[in-house]
Design a protein around this motif. Sequence first.
Motif, PDB file in Angstrom:
ATOM      1  N   PRO A  96     -24.067   9.037 -18.202  1.00 39.22           N
ATOM      2  CA  PRO A  96     -23.684   8.327 -19.430  1.00 39.22           C
ATOM      3  C   PRO A  96     -24.819   7.550 -20.076  1.00 39.22           C
ATOM      4  N   TRP A  97     -25.627   6.833 -19.285  1.00 39.56           N
ATOM      5  CA  TRP A  97     -26.699   6.035 -19.870  1.00 39.56           C
ATOM      6  C   TRP A  97     -27.788   6.912 -20.477  1.00 39.56           C
ATOM      7  N   GLN A  98     -28.031   8.062 -19.861  1.00 39.83           N
ATOM      8  CA  GLN A  98     -29.009   8.980 -20.435  1.00 39.83           C
ATOM      9  C   GLN A  98     -28.540   9.520 -21.782  1.00 39.83           C
ATOM     10  N   PHE A 140     -17.968   3.626 -22.895  1.00 39.88           N
ATOM     11  CA  PHE A 140     -18.691   2.479 -23.434  1.00 39.88           C
ATOM     12  C   PHE A 140     -17.790   1.693 -24.393  1.00 39.88           C
ATOM     13  N   ASP A 141     -18.030   0.394 -24.459  1.00 39.75           N
ATOM     14  CA  ASP A 141     -17.300  -0.476 -25.374  1.00 39.75           C
ATOM     15  C   ASP A 141     -17.735  -0.173 -26.808  1.00 39.75           C
ATOM     16  N   LEU A 142     -16.782   0.133 -27.687  1.00 42.90           N
ATOM     17  CA  LEU A 142     -17.131   0.553 -29.039  1.00 42.90           C
ATOM     18  C   LEU A 142     -17.625  -0.600 -29.905  1.00 42.90           C
ATOM     19  N   VAL A 143     -17.191  -1.833 -29.613  1.00 42.89           N
ATOM     20  CA  VAL A 143     -17.731  -2.987 -30.341  1.00 42.89           C
ATOM     21  C   VAL A 143     -19.208  -3.163 -30.001  1.00 42.89           C
ATOM     22  N   TRP A 144     -19.521  -3.071 -28.736  1.00 45.13           N
ATOM     23  CA  TRP A 144     -20.923  -3.143 -28.296  1.00 45.13           C
ATOM     24  C   TRP A 144     -21.731  -1.992 -28.889  1.00 45.13           C
ATOM     25  N   TYR A 168     -20.556  10.547 -32.534  1.00 40.77           N
ATOM     26  CA  TYR A 168     -21.120   9.710 -31.480  1.00 40.77           C
ATOM     27  C   TYR A 168     -20.134   8.650 -30.998  1.00 40.77           C
ATOM     28  N   VAL A 169     -19.298   8.148 -31.896  1.00 46.37           N
ATOM     29  CA  VAL A 169     -18.272   7.182 -31.483  1.00 46.37           C
ATOM     30  C   VAL A 169     -17.319   7.835 -30.496  1.00 46.37           C
ATOM     31  N   SER A 170     -16.911   9.066 -30.797  1.00 43.18           N
ATOM     32  CA  SER A 170     -16.035   9.806 -29.887  1.00 43.18           C
ATOM     33  C   SER A 170     -16.714  10.025 -28.539  1.00 43.18           C
ATOM     34  N   LEU A 171     -18.001  10.351 -28.594  1.00 49.90           N
ATOM     35  CA  LEU A 171     -18.750  10.570 -27.359  1.00 49.90           C
ATOM     36  C   LEU A 171     -18.888   9.275 -26.563  1.00 49.90           C
ATOM     37  N   ALA A 172     -19.193   8.173 -27.255  1.00 45.59           N
ATOM     38  CA  ALA A 172     -19.317   6.878 -26.577  1.00 45.59           C
ATOM     39  C   ALA A 172     -18.001   6.475 -25.916  1.00 45.59           C
ATOM     40  N   LYS A 173     -16.885   6.748 -26.604  1.00 48.79           N
ATOM     41  CA  LYS A 173     -15.570   6.438 -26.039  1.00 48.79           C
ATOM     42  C   LYS A 173     -15.296   7.288 -24.809  1.00 48.79           C
TER      43      LYS A 173
END
Length: 441
Positions: A324-326, A364-368, A355-360
């Motif tokens: 995830p971090w990569q 990952f926290d979407l506000v962050w 990218y929002v969908s991927l981050a979710k």
Amino acid sequence: MDHNMIALLMFSTMLLMMVTGQRVFGAIGFVAVVAALALWGQGGSAMGFSAVMKLMKWTPLLTLPMFVFMGYVMSESRLADDLYRMFHVWFGPVPGGLAIGTILLMVMISVMNGLSVAGMAIGATIALPELMRRGYDKLMISGVIQAGSSLGILIPPSVVLVLFSLIARQPVSELWLAGAVPGLLMATLFILYILVRTKLNPALAPPMPPEELAAVTRAEKFRLLRAGLLPVFIFVAMMVPFLNGWASLTEASVIGALAAVAAAVVKRRFTRQVFEVATRQTLAITVMFMLIITAALSFGAVFDGLGAGRAINDFFLNSLGLAPWQVLVLMQASFLVMGMFLDDTAMLVIVAPVYVSLAKTLGFDLVWYGVLYTITCQIAYLTPPFGYNLFLMKAMAPPEFTLPVIYRSVFPFVLVMIATLILVMVFPQIALWLPQTVLGR
């Protein structure tokens, strides 16, 4: 043709059109319309209409003209003059003091306006002539004004964070609070850089002469200090009703605009010319944003219809097998590259939904993540060849500020921004502490 190849062709064609100097909304809209008609025939013509209707239902977008109007009222009525004079007097004895005062002025302007354009206008009309008269180095002047004005899209009330909230379906109040501490941290790092740089080379930013400093009385210093209460009044008048639930976001933006007008009236600077210029500029910027968003929504609909979002998710998570971090680092790096060619609004509406969908998906926290995205937009504002602030600076500055000077001036400040981005990535509580404390998030 494979759908992934079509998506790649769309994106590369759009970038090519922008490189050749086409307007952002024209390039995005043209590619979206041609692709929609080619893929779905006559049915594809409904995508543009659907985008307009979707845009009309985004009521938080009504905040955009209010914040822009607020900033232009401040700029055109020159309400920032006393504020800048205050920073000049109080920080004048310090090497680089006027540059530090410019950064603090930009912070104050940022809490009254959600865009960088008002900060650029004030910096170019008020700060730049004074910095030149004081013998400041051109690279220092250009870098300070451009970097300082970019704080307006991170420190609340940020219009970029309002748009991100629409994409990510996150509360604007949380995003604004999350952007406050990183914005102040970045401003602090700017000031530290100025202090260190001018300590090593005082000729870059000479302090106020002792005889001029002696001519300023203590009473004058404290009179000017009261000028700092003006942006506080406007900010409090706007944010307190919103954060307490007494007013919606749109209503709070109207309160902020009215507070700026009231301040100009009290100072007897709200003339017909101020009203006309502020209204015309507000209309021009609002229409520009609306056109870009409409075109980008159409592009995003075609892009998503091709399954490009799912393909990107699958590529990162399955094909590459990244942690995830990569994936997060790659996402931010790609935003930085795209920011050299794309408007931040275009990036937001075209790429951010994917990218929002991927981050979710990655947890990952979407506000962050919204704060990370906004910092990346700030960097994009300053990165050649097509950084937004670079061209604003060229348009507003005297002829001696050539493009090579403007490009070179932002380099150290971009490094500071990247350092801030890394800090917020490594320590998420920098962004999340304030919304957790205030809203109990």
